[in-house]
Structure formats: C-alpha cells, structure tokens
Write a protein that holds these residues in place. Structure first.
Motif, mmCIF file in Angstrom:
data_model
loop_
_atom_site.group_PDB
_atom_site.id
_atom_site.type_symbol
_atom_site.label_atom_id
_atom_site.label_comp_id
_atom_site.label_asym_id
_atom_site.label_seq_id
_atom_site.Cartn_x
_atom_site.Cartn_y
_atom_site.Cartn_z
ATOM 1 N N PHE A 1 6.898 12.660 -31.237
ATOM 2 C CA PHE A 1 7.220 11.264 -31.037
ATOM 3 C C PHE A 1 8.164 10.792 -32.132
ATOM 4 O O PHE A 1 8.182 9.635 -32.492
ATOM 5 N N GLY A 2 8.946 11.726 -32.643
ATOM 6 C CA GLY A 2 9.852 11.351 -33.717
ATOM 7 C C GLY A 2 11.212 12.004 -33.590
ATOM 8 O O GLY A 2 11.871 12.288 -34.583
ATOM 9 N N SER B 1 13.013 7.434 -29.933
ATOM 10 C CA SER B 1 12.082 8.537 -29.665
ATOM 11 C C SER B 1 11.360 8.300 -28.340
ATOM 12 O O SER B 1 11.124 9.229 -27.574
ATOM 13 N N GLY B 2 11.016 7.030 -28.101
ATOM 14 C CA GLY B 2 10.311 6.694 -26.863
ATOM 15 C C GLY B 2 11.209 6.872 -25.655
ATOM 16 O O GLY B 2 10.777 7.375 -24.612
ATOM 17 N N GLU B 3 12.479 6.495 -25.822
ATOM 18 C CA GLU B 3 13.419 6.579 -24.712
ATOM 19 C C GLU B 3 13.591 8.017 -24.222
ATOM 20 O O GLU B 3 13.651 8.273 -23.025
ATOM 21 N N VAL B 4 13.642 8.943 -25.164
ATOM 22 C CA VAL B 4 13.868 10.340 -24.770
ATOM 23 C C VAL B 4 12.614 10.907 -24.082
ATOM 24 O O VAL B 4 12.717 11.729 -23.169
ATOM 25 N N VAL B 5 11.446 10.411 -24.467
ATOM 26 C CA VAL B 5 10.218 10.803 -23.775
ATOM 27 C C VAL B 5 10.293 10.304 -22.337
ATOM 28 O O VAL B 5 10.008 11.035 -21.376
ATOM 29 N N SER C 1 24.090 3.789 -36.098
ATOM 30 C CA SER C 1 23.337 2.596 -36.472
ATOM 31 C C SER C 1 21.843 2.867 -36.488
ATOM 32 O O SER C 1 21.390 3.948 -36.115
ATOM 33 N N LEU C 2 21.103 1.863 -36.901
ATOM 34 C CA LEU C 2 19.646 2.003 -37.001
ATOM 35 C C LEU C 2 18.990 2.256 -35.650
ATOM 36 O O LEU C 2 17.924 2.866 -35.575
ATOM 37 N N THR C 3 19.649 1.791 -34.566
ATOM 38 C CA THR C 3 19.095 2.032 -33.227
ATOM 39 C C THR C 3 18.864 3.518 -32.988
ATOM 40 O O THR C 3 17.885 3.920 -32.367
ATOM 41 N N ASP C 4 19.806 4.344 -33.487
ATOM 42 C CA ASP C 4 19.727 5.788 -33.236
ATOM 43 C C ASP C 4 18.504 6.428 -33.883
ATOM 44 O O ASP C 4 18.065 7.498 -33.476
ATOM 45 N N VAL C 5 17.991 5.805 -34.916
ATOM 46 C CA VAL C 5 16.955 6.454 -35.716
ATOM 47 C C VAL C 5 15.617 5.708 -35.577
ATOM 48 O O VAL C 5 14.599 6.113 -36.111
#
Lengths: 251, 327
Positions: free
Chosen positions: B73-74, B257-261, B248-252
């Motif tokens: 989840f990271g 992490s949730g979106e890719v799940v 940007s901070l959005t990427d990290v």
C-alpha cells in the motif's frame, strides 16, 4: 538411540506462552522404516512435525538428521537436505495445472530460479519426468487440469507425486489419509508402501488400521509427551495407551 | 480411484505458442501496439501518455500483487520518488532525458531494496501497513526537502534532447519515446511473469508453506519481486515527470498508492492485460469527467464498489473466465 537412526530428536520441547505443547520428546526414526506418530487430539503430533521440519522453532532440544545437527537450519534448507514434509490440509498449488505442480518440485534442480529474463519454456525439459511422476499416482488424464478442479483424494495423490519428484530420502507425512474416502485410503496406503522402498517415512495418522498395516514402529504421544513406543502389538496392549484412547473408541 | 467429483474433465487445449507467447496474447499485444502507433492522431497525446505511464505503473504493481501475492500500500513511494529524481536530474543537473529517467528508476530500485527487505518480514495486513508507513515517510521527506520544492513541486522540467540528439519537446515526438518505454516495460513484466522465476512466484502466491517445504527460500523471491516491481513503478514515475514536466506531492501521496490498487483490481489482478485496461479506464475518467470536480472521486468509488460486487476477478478476469483462456 541407535546408530541406524536417520532422524532423531532429543529433549524436544515447545512452549507456547505458559502451555507446553511438546515436552522433552525423544524420538529416533530408523533408516528404511515407516514410523508412525499417533496419539489423541492435542497430543502434540503436528507440533512435533513442525519442530522437526523447523516450521516452528523448538524452545529446547536437538534435532539430528543423518548425523548432522539441523536444529539451527531454516525449513527450506531442511527440505534441501532431503527431508521433505507434507501437510495435513492438502498442499497443492490450486491455480497451477497438475503438470506445473509437479514441475515446481523438479525445477528445484536448476538451483534457485531467479532467472526472470528467461522464458518459462526452458522448464519443458522437466515435462517428461513430471508426467512419469503423475502417471505413478494415476493422474495422467488430469495433467493439464488445474489442481483446484481435482477431487480431494486426487489432490492428495498429486501432493505425493510432487513430494516424490524431489526424490527425498525421508518423508514426513502429516495425516496423509485425513478426510479420505475408503477407496482412496487403500490406494494411498498402497502408494505409501510402494514409495517406502529405500526411503524412510515418519507419519502422523489417525486411522489406526492404516497405522497397524503400514508402520514398523509406533510412537504414542499424549499431552506432549511420549507415552509408549514399539511395534503395533506392543503399543496396542500398553495399558497407558489404552487409557489415553478411552472414549475415543479405539484400542 | 474415486469418481466423486463432478468436474468435467475437459483437458486444457494445448497452447499454441509463438516466441514463448500464446497466440492470443501475441495478437492482443500486436493490436495494442498498432493502435498506440496511430492513437496520437486521434486522441490528445498527453492523455495517451498519461494512460501509458499509469498502465506501466499498474502492471508493475500487479506483478507484486497478482503474481507475488503481496499487497503493497505504498507504491506511490517508488513512483513519486522516481518522478522527483528524474525531474531534478533533467532540470538541475541538466541530464538528457534517458539518463534522467535512469536516475529516477535507479532511486526507486534502491528504495525498493531498503523498504522491501524490511517489509517482507511481515505478512498480509502487516506487510501492507509497513509499506504504507514507509511510503508516508517518503511523502514527508518530499514535503520537507529543499530540492522537491515543497507544495510547488518541481515545475517546468525540460524534456530535453534524447541522447543529446533528438528534441523530444513536441508532444508527438515525446509520445513515441514514451510508447517505447512503457510498451517495453510491459513486455518485460510479461516475460518476468512467464519465466522460471515467475513460476516459483506463482507457487509461493498459491501456497507459501508448501513452497518452503519444497526447498524454496521464499523470502528471497519475495524481495526480488518487490524490488522489480518498485523499479518498474519508478520507471513509470520517472517517465511521467517528463510527460507533464512536473513532479509533485500528488505522485508520492498515499492516494496515488490507492489509485494503483484500484486500477489493478478493476482491470483484473493476476491477469496480464487487466492493469492496462484498469489504468485506461481510471485515467479516462479523471480526464473526461474532470468538469465534475471532486465528484470524480465519488464516481471512482462507486465504480470500484460495483466492480468488486459484480466481478470480483476484474473486467479482464471475467472475460478470461468466459473465454476460458488466460489473459
């Protein structure tokens, strides 16, 4: 303890927070025999198995395999020494085909398969051998079937085929007959007898007629301790064993 | 032998293979490639490049979840840190784009080794929480560190000249560079899944104690797949930084992490093409429904719930079951 022992444990103890599951068990399995571990529920048989294969870390005691102290090894390394276990619940790889299940064991011979850049077609070299093992347990027609689709008895047969593909010197079978129909019991029984040629087997089993039929030597466990040891005739007459089994309807 | 089971014994058709790939996979990849070649003339290239980066990210994540059986989840940590380093390398160090991407990817690899070797000691939910905790640490580091530009991120990242020769500033030129990276990445992941290593991974996913009892050192395989997955996630993030010319901070952040799940589960985890489709759907929604503002998130939530309720195997997973062929 005799010199002929391939696997021996001395003073094997496992404590779980204030509860002693296995208490100072001494066990010696002679090379080339079928040795059974029996006892009422909760006697510590499976815990013993887990300790011997290092799936659990013993609190105290020493385990020797082929004259070598294996107490400090990891479970994977113990398997690599030729001491391979099975599990109480059927341990197949459900979403792999029957052929792939057996091949996973044969693949071990390549050493560690970390080669992620190579095509899996290199594994086809093991296909013929895998098929031979599958035929041995009578599953040829299911070779390309997913293991999940097999009946319970056939899953256990597949498990044995997979284990044998490692060509282990010694097998630890945890309740190989658990939950099996009678015809399956007979078939697997015959199979175990056959594979015990030039191998050593230690098994936990509840089905006493199977134990009587197959085993050369029996160790009875109760409440984590060794209650009796000997052949079936000796053990079944032992008053302590009879007492331990009273109510269970055996002996 | 008993005949108590009711399963029909239709043997699996012998698989036709070309170059170690079943024909239908080859066909899908070929169609996909041809479509992507002409797509920038039909659709907005930036949108397509975003889809491709996320498709690679999801494929990398799926390698870990769907084939390694490990729910991280990271994964934003690798995607995001690679994006920062790649942006920094291109902008401040003035590296050419391929080297900038390499720097970003390398960072993700190293981070994968560090976090992975600690996380794989735990299982299930604990594993997921450890990966999340580390990812949050990476997030706070990114927020505080000088070079990341804090809330502003790294902006106006130059796309530069590929190998110092080809100017990839125009979207359509960059597009084919991104297509090469992502398509190559997805094919590499495909090969990993279908390698002897991948076969052991599947065995571990299916039954870990049994794999141990067959003599496999499962933790080493888990670490290996974790690092590979982190590396490809990094490749996706590093490439994305050049596409948007922004890190940007959005990427990290953990929502990444949730979106890719979400993408992986919606498309079908453990399938080859599921994550690609899932990424396409989610990115398309974010893009075309952008006018709905915050409602996009709600819609994503609804789609996710419906997806899990109606087809637990994911879209591609369900199709694969229908046609009885692995996809």
């Amino acid at each position: 303890m005799t010199d002929a022992a391939i696997l021996s444990a001395s003073g094997l103890t496992k404590e779980f927070k204030g509860f002693v599951a296995v208490n100072k068990v001494d066990l010696a399995v002679e090379r080339g025999t079928i040795h059974a571990l029996i006892g009422p529920n909760g006697a510590g048989k499976t815990t013993c198995f887990n300790l011997l294969t290092k799936f659990l870390q013993p609190t105290a005691g020493k385990i020797t395999y082929k004259g070598q102290d294996i107490t400090g090894l990891t479970p994977a390394d113990i398997a690599r020494q030729g001491l391979v276990r099975s599990f109480q619940i059927s341990a197949v790889f459900p979403n792999l085909t029957v052929l792939e299940n057996v091949r996973i064991a044969l693949q071990r011979r390549r050493g560690d398969s970390y080669d992620f850049w190579r095509s899996e077609s290199v594994l086809h070299e093991y296909d013929d051998e895998a098929r031979a093992h599958i035929q041995d347990v009578g599953l040829t027609e299911f070779s390309n079937e997913r293991a999940a689709e097999l009946s319970y008895g056939r899953k256990r047969a597949l498990e044995i085929a997979t284990t044998l593909a490692l060509n282990p010197e010694m097998l630890l079978l945890d309740e190989p007959m658990a939950g099996m129909a009678q015809e399956d019991v007979e078939r697997i029984s015959a199979l175990i007898k056959r594979i015990s040629q030039n191998r050593t087997i230690l098994m936990v089993e509840h089905n006493l007629s199977v134990v009587a039929d197959l085993s050369d030597r029996i160790t009875v466990l109760a409440r984590g301790e060794v209650l009796a040891e000997g052949d079936y005739a000796t053990v079944s007459k032992d008053p302590k064993v009879i007492e331990a089994y009273i109510g269970a309807g055996h002996a | 032998m008993t005949t108590t089971d009711t399963v029909s014994h239709v043997p699996v058709q012998p698989r036709d293979k070309t170059m170690g790939m079943p024909r239908h996979h080859m066909l899908i990849f070929a169609c996909l490639f041809v479509f992507m070649l002409v797509a920038p003339f039909l659709l907005y290239p930036i949108f397509l490049m975003k889809v491709m980066c996320f498709a690679l990210f999801a494929a990398a994540f799926n390698l870990l979840l769907g084939f390694g059986g490990l729910l991280s989840f990271g994964h934003a940590a690798y995607f995001g840190s690679a994006s920062y380093i790649s942006a920094h390398a291109a902008k401040v160090w003035g590296l050419t784009p391929e080297l900038a991407i390499l720097c970003g990817t390398g960072t993700a690899l190293v981070l994968g080794i560090v976090i992975g070797s600690l996380a794989i000691r735990r299982q299930g939910i604990y594993f997921a929480m450890v990966t999340l905790a580390f990812a949050q640490m990476v997030y706070f580091f990114s927020l505080q560190a000088e070079f990341t530009g804090g809330e502003d991120g790294i902006q106006a990242v130059p796309r530069g000249e590929l190998f110092g020769l080809l100017n990839i500033q125009p979207d359509r030129v960059l597009y084919y560079f991104v297509l090469a990276i992502t398509f190559g990445g997805v094919l590499a992941i495909y090969r990993i899944i279908h390698s002897p290593f991948g076969q052991v991974l599947k065995a571990i996913r299916e039954n870990e104690p049994r794999s141990i009892s067959l003599g496999y050192h499962v933790n080493r395989y888990k670490l290996a797949v974790f690092v590979i997955s982190a590396t490809f996630a990094g490749l996706a993030g590093a490439t994305k930084a050049l596409v948007f010319q922004l890190a940007s901070l959005t990427d990290v952040y953990w929502t990444m992490s949730g979106e890719v799940v979400l993408m992986t589960l919606l498309g079908g985890m453990g399938t080859v093409f599921g994550p690609l489709l899932g990424a396409g759907i989610i990115v398309a929604m974010q893009n075309y429904f952008a006018s709905f503002g915050a409602w996009v998130t709600v819609m994503q939530g609804v789609i996710f719930v419906l997806g899990v309720l109606l087809f637990r195997e994911g879209i591609v997973g369900v199709i694969a079951q229908r046609i009885k062929k692995p996809l």
